[in-house]
Scaffold this active site. Structure first.
Site, PDB file in Angstrom:
ATOM      1  N   GLY A  65       0.818  -1.211   0.000  1.00 16.93           N
ATOM      2  CA  GLY A  65       0.000   0.000   0.000  1.00 16.93           C
ATOM      3  C   GLY A  65       0.847   1.253   0.000  1.00 16.93           C
ATOM      4  N   GLY A  66       1.969   1.205  -0.716  1.00 21.17           N
ATOM      5  CA  GLY A  66       2.982   2.240  -0.616  1.00 21.17           C
ATOM      6  C   GLY A  66       2.625   3.578  -1.214  1.00 21.17           C
ATOM      7  N   GLN A  69      -1.044   7.575   1.922  1.00 22.25           N
ATOM      8  CA  GLN A  69      -0.531   8.775   2.576  1.00 22.25           C
ATOM      9  C   GLN A  69       0.858   8.572   3.180  1.00 22.25           C
ATOM     10  OE1 GLN A  69      -2.675   9.978   6.095  1.00 22.25           O
ATOM     11  NE2 GLN A  69      -1.988  12.108   5.960  1.00 22.25           N
ATOM     12  N   ILE A  92      -0.941  -1.434  -5.991  1.00 24.64           N
ATOM     13  CA  ILE A  92      -1.630  -1.939  -7.186  1.00 24.64           C
ATOM     14  C   ILE A  92      -1.857  -0.817  -8.195  1.00 24.64           C
ATOM     15  CG2 ILE A  92      -2.766  -3.827  -5.964  1.00 24.64           C
ATOM     16  CD1 ILE A  92      -5.336  -2.111  -5.954  1.00 24.64           C
ATOM     17  N   ASP A 109      -0.374  -6.988  -4.991  1.00 23.45           N
ATOM     18  CA  ASP A 109      -1.747  -7.062  -4.515  1.00 23.45           C
ATOM     19  C   ASP A 109      -1.742  -7.958  -3.278  1.00 23.45           C
ATOM     20  OD1 ASP A 109      -4.430  -7.503  -4.026  1.00 23.45           O
ATOM     21  OD2 ASP A 109      -4.925  -8.075  -6.085  1.00 23.45           O
ATOM     22  N   TYR A 198     -13.527  -0.573   9.379  1.00 18.90           N
ATOM     23  CA  TYR A 198     -12.113  -0.205   9.483  1.00 18.90           C
ATOM     24  C   TYR A 198     -11.599  -0.477  10.896  1.00 18.90           C
ATOM     25  CZ  TYR A 198      -7.973   2.873   9.387  1.00 18.90           C
ATOM     26  OH  TYR A 198      -6.712   3.388   9.473  1.00 18.90           O
TER      27      TYR A 198
END
Length: 378
Positions: A65-66, A69, A92, A109, A198
């Protein structure tokens, strides 16, 4: 070393080699189920010695998830310490040119277990930073997708961290608390009971990581982030995103419409403090950690308070309030302040930014960014 002493894992390097669960292996990994893992070796004695082991090679880091933010800035900080080629960003999405040219980037992914496994093995990864997740407001709009990414993706990462003896960092959040939690301040250990997918997924991650640490020796580490304020990435669907958008609006139109009530107090942090806390926590010797999940704090403010601080620099700023029922309900269930005394005591956490420093830095950074992009600045 005296028999009663426990050897402390060093702060930097090849930390996966010291995974207690991995040291006890007598057979190879035969599947992805936790039940296929061998039992961990006997617990080390309770007393500890923090004498460092001889220096080892730098960690090899993969960040999932680089492109959110946090990933790019964390990669920059880690690359300065450990070398550009030792820190691999992944996502991704197609990276912007400046990210692609700044260091290694790969497609990953977190739902594709086989490919993620290949990346870890082929790149000799020893640290894994798992940033892939759908945030609070976005998750509520698509619960099925949030469950898939935030929980199924997490399980893939946990399995691979166990298989490959990785030091695993998974962030948590103020969203891991709920209406029945202590709010002012919220301690590290208390009733949580969040009411968003979440938050539920983050509590699940905290507990799974702690369970696998105690059962198999997984070097799992987790920080509960407050609202993180930064200039380099646009708001991404979080409940605290107003605290980013208000700076852009102040320097563009001079007007910000806030989706929270003016008195909604939430914990916040400058992104550089967030990155520094993450790196320092990952580097901390394991013998210093009394917990696997810690709160970290810097400041706590309301929309009206940050607006007043901005007006010291930009007196013309106008803020109107139009509370969004979904985000306001979420915010009202979250802590007003974090108690981060354990992080300060165990591994020396201390923030550098208060609200005055944050506002000054954000206004300067947003102004510079808009100027570089050829956008007007009010």
């Amino acid at each position: 070393m005296q028999p009663s002493m426990r050897l402390c894992v060093p702060s930097a390097p090849v930390l996966g080699l010291f995974c207690r669960g991995c040291l006890s292996r007598t057979r190879s990994w035969t599947g992805r189920s936790f039940t296929s893992l061998p039992r961990k070796m006997s617990r080390w004695n309770s007393e500890e010695s923090c004498n460092p082991l001889p220096p080892q090679e730098n960690p090899r880091v993969l960040i999932t998830g680089g492109l959110g933010q946090l990933g790019v800035g964390l990669a920059q900080m880690l690359r300065k310490q450990y070398g550009t080629e030792n820190v691999i960003l992944s996502d991704i999405k197609k990276p912007p040119p400046h990210v692609f040219t700044s260091g290694p980037f790969v497609y990953a992914d977190v739902l594709d277990y086989k490919h993620l496994r290949e990346l870890i093995v082929n790149n000799r990864i020893t640290w894994l930073v798992h940033y892939s997740a759908l945030l609070s407001a976005v998750g509520e709009a698509n619960v099925a997708l949030a469950r898939k990414i935030n929980i199924t993706g997490l399980h893939n990462v946990l399995d691979l961290a166990l298989e490959n003896c990785l030091r695993l960092f998974v962030p948590s959040t103020i969203g891991a608390f709920g209406p029945s939690s202590p709010r002012d301040p919220a301690p590290d250990l208390c009733v949580q009971r969040p009411r968003t997918i979440y938050g539920v997924s983050k509590v699940h991650g905290e507990l799974m990581g702690e369970y696998l640490h105690h059962k198999y020796g997984l070097d799992f580490r987790c920080l509960r982030y407050p609202g993180v304020i930064s200039v380099n990435t646009p708001p991404g669907g979080g409940t605290t995103d107003y605290a980013v958008q208000i700076f852009h609006d102040a320097l563009s139109t001079g007007h910000h419409e806030c989706y929270l009530r003016p008195d909604t107090r939430l914990p916040m942090m400058h992104i550089s403090d967030c990155h520094r806390a993450t790196v320092e926590f990952m580097q901390a010797p394991e013998c210093q950690l009394s917990l696997r999940t810690y709160n970290i704090a810097a400041m706590s403010f309301t929309p009206e308070e940050v607006a007043q601080e901005i007006r010291k620099h930009l007196p013309h700023l106008k803020v109107t309030y139009n509370p969004d029922s979904v985000r306001q309900t979420i915010a009202d269930s979250w802590p007003v302040r974090f108690d981060d005394s354990n992080a300060r005591r165990d591994w020396g956490w201390a923030p550098a930014f208060g609200i005055e420093e944050l506002v000054s830095d954000m206004l300067r950074s947003v102004r510079d960014k808009r100027t570089d992009e050829g956008l007007p600045v009010s």
